[in-house]
Write an enzyme that holds these catalytic residues in place. Structure first.
Site, PDB file in Angstrom:
ATOM      1  N   HIS A  46      -3.243  -5.729   2.646  1.00 31.74           N
ATOM      2  CA  HIS A  46      -2.953  -5.803   4.077  1.00 31.74           C
ATOM      3  C   HIS A  46      -3.567  -7.090   4.598  1.00 31.74           C
ATOM      4  O   HIS A  46      -4.184  -7.852   3.866  1.00 31.74           O
ATOM      5  CB  HIS A  46      -3.614  -4.636   4.823  1.00 31.74           C
ATOM      6  CG  HIS A  46      -3.129  -3.289   4.444  1.00 31.74           C
ATOM      7  ND1 HIS A  46      -1.904  -2.805   4.829  1.00 31.74           N
ATOM      8  CD2 HIS A  46      -3.713  -2.285   3.740  1.00 31.74           C
ATOM      9  CE1 HIS A  46      -1.761  -1.565   4.378  1.00 31.74           C
ATOM     10  NE2 HIS A  46      -2.832  -1.222   3.720  1.00 31.74           N
TER      11      HIS A  46
ATOM     12  N   CYS B 102       0.812  -1.220   0.000  1.00 27.16           N
ATOM     13  CA  CYS B 102       0.000   0.000   0.000  1.00 27.16           C
ATOM     14  C   CYS B 102       0.852   1.281   0.000  1.00 27.16           C
ATOM     15  O   CYS B 102       1.428   1.613  -1.025  1.00 27.16           O
ATOM     16  CB  CYS B 102      -0.967  -0.063   1.183  1.00 27.16           C
ATOM     17  SG  CYS B 102      -2.375   1.022   0.985  1.00 27.16           S
TER      18      CYS B 102
HETATM   19  N1  GLN Z   1      -2.043   6.682   2.364  1.00 27.93           N
HETATM   20  C1  GLN Z   1      -2.163   5.823   1.227  1.00 27.93           C
HETATM   21  C2  GLN Z   1      -3.542   5.862   0.600  1.00 27.93           C
HETATM   22  O1  GLN Z   1      -4.496   6.153   1.265  1.00 27.93           O
HETATM   23  C3  GLN Z   1      -1.787   4.402   1.611  1.00 27.93           C
HETATM   24  C4  GLN Z   1      -2.745   3.799   2.591  1.00 27.93           C
HETATM   25  C5  GLN Z   1      -2.276   2.486   3.157  1.00 27.93           C
HETATM   26  O2  GLN Z   1      -1.084   2.210   3.227  1.00 27.93           O
HETATM   27  N2  GLN Z   1      -3.219   1.684   3.632  1.00 27.93           N
HETATM   28  O3  GLN Z   1      -3.674   5.561  -0.562  1.00 27.93           O
END
Ligand code: GLN
Length: 246
Positions: A197, A94
């Site tokens: 995740h 992510c």
């Molecule tokens: N901040 C990034 C987004 O919202 C990554 C989010 C995350 O790592 N879950 O796209």
């Protein structure tokens, strides 16, 4: 045998239990008598990249990414790109995935630079893409291994894969890279980025072993792994898959 893992910015970049990926890699190696050393790479650290076998980069809030993006690009960029081109085994989730790419334009309009190790770019949207995800991989991880990965996504960024990278799979359930083209993740050399995740590796042990085999092959020229009893892990995988596609 031993492997050395770099864990990028664990203080700023660790959400939804992403550290479970490190625990999984370490335990699965230890159970087979492979020693693993994990080094946390904090802002300001000088890293001897050629001494590492794997790098892990977890997800983070936009604000966490903003804290470390410049350090990552300016301090590590050139060498981490070279190491990845040389086959360094990389898993980025992510927010880490986004910073491995060319850039992330947040939905607030801030442009965070990436190291450009994966040919992807990310544009933040106003609606977050949230939920369970199941994907079908574009290649086989091992004879008899499931062709699927499961996980959980929560991101505002929409990621688009350029011609220098390939997606890792097709979305069966969920949004994946951008919610538009059914693609999920990106790969180049031995580097993999994705939105999964969960954490990812505990319930996708076939992917954990795939990464370990790649790292062993690169360092020792052979990557045979003794089988483990993965009854519980694959039960979790299969149950989630059923729940997702039901
Ligand atoms: N901040 C990034 C987004 O919202 C990554 C989010 C995350 O790592 N879950 O796209």
């Amino acid at each position: 045998m031993h492997l050395r893992i770099a864990h990028l910015y664990p203080a700023q970049m660790n959400i939804y239990g992403d550290r479970g990926n490190i625990i999984t890699l370490v335990r699965r190696c230890m159970w087979r008598g492979i020693e693993v050393m994990v080094d946390a790479i904090h802002p300001g650290t000088t890293v001897a990249w050629p001494t590492y076998d794997m790098v892990f980069f977890g997800g983070g809030q936009d604000s966490g990414q903003a804290l470390i993006a410049d350090d990552f690009v300016q301090r590590q960029g050139v060498e981490v790109r070279a190491a990845i081109a040389d086959g360094l085994v990389t898993l980025a989730i992510c927010g880490g995935y986004q910073l491995l790419g060319n850039y992330f334009l947040t939905h607030a309009g801030e442009k965070l630079p990436g190291v450009g190790a994966l040919d992807v770019h990310t544009i933040g949207g106003s609606r977050r893409l949230i939920g369970n995800m199941a994907i079908e991989l574009d290649w086989s991880l091992a004879d008899g291994a499931p062709g699927t990965l499961i996980g959980f996504e929560n991101h505002s960024g929409r990621t688009y894969v350029g011609s220098g990278a390939q997606r890792i799979g097709r979305v069966l359930v969920g949004h994946g890279n951008n919610g538009e083209d059914a693609s999920e993740g990106a790969r180049a050399h031995n580097a993999f980025g994705c939105y999964l995740h969960g954490s990812l590796l505990p319930k996708n042990p076939h992917f954990a072993d795939y990464l370990v085999r790649l790292a062993l092959m690169r360092r020792y020229g052979r990557g045979d792994l003794a089988p483990l009893d993965d009854t519980n892990e694959f039960y979790a995988h299969t149950q989630m898959l059923k729940r997702c596609v039901a």
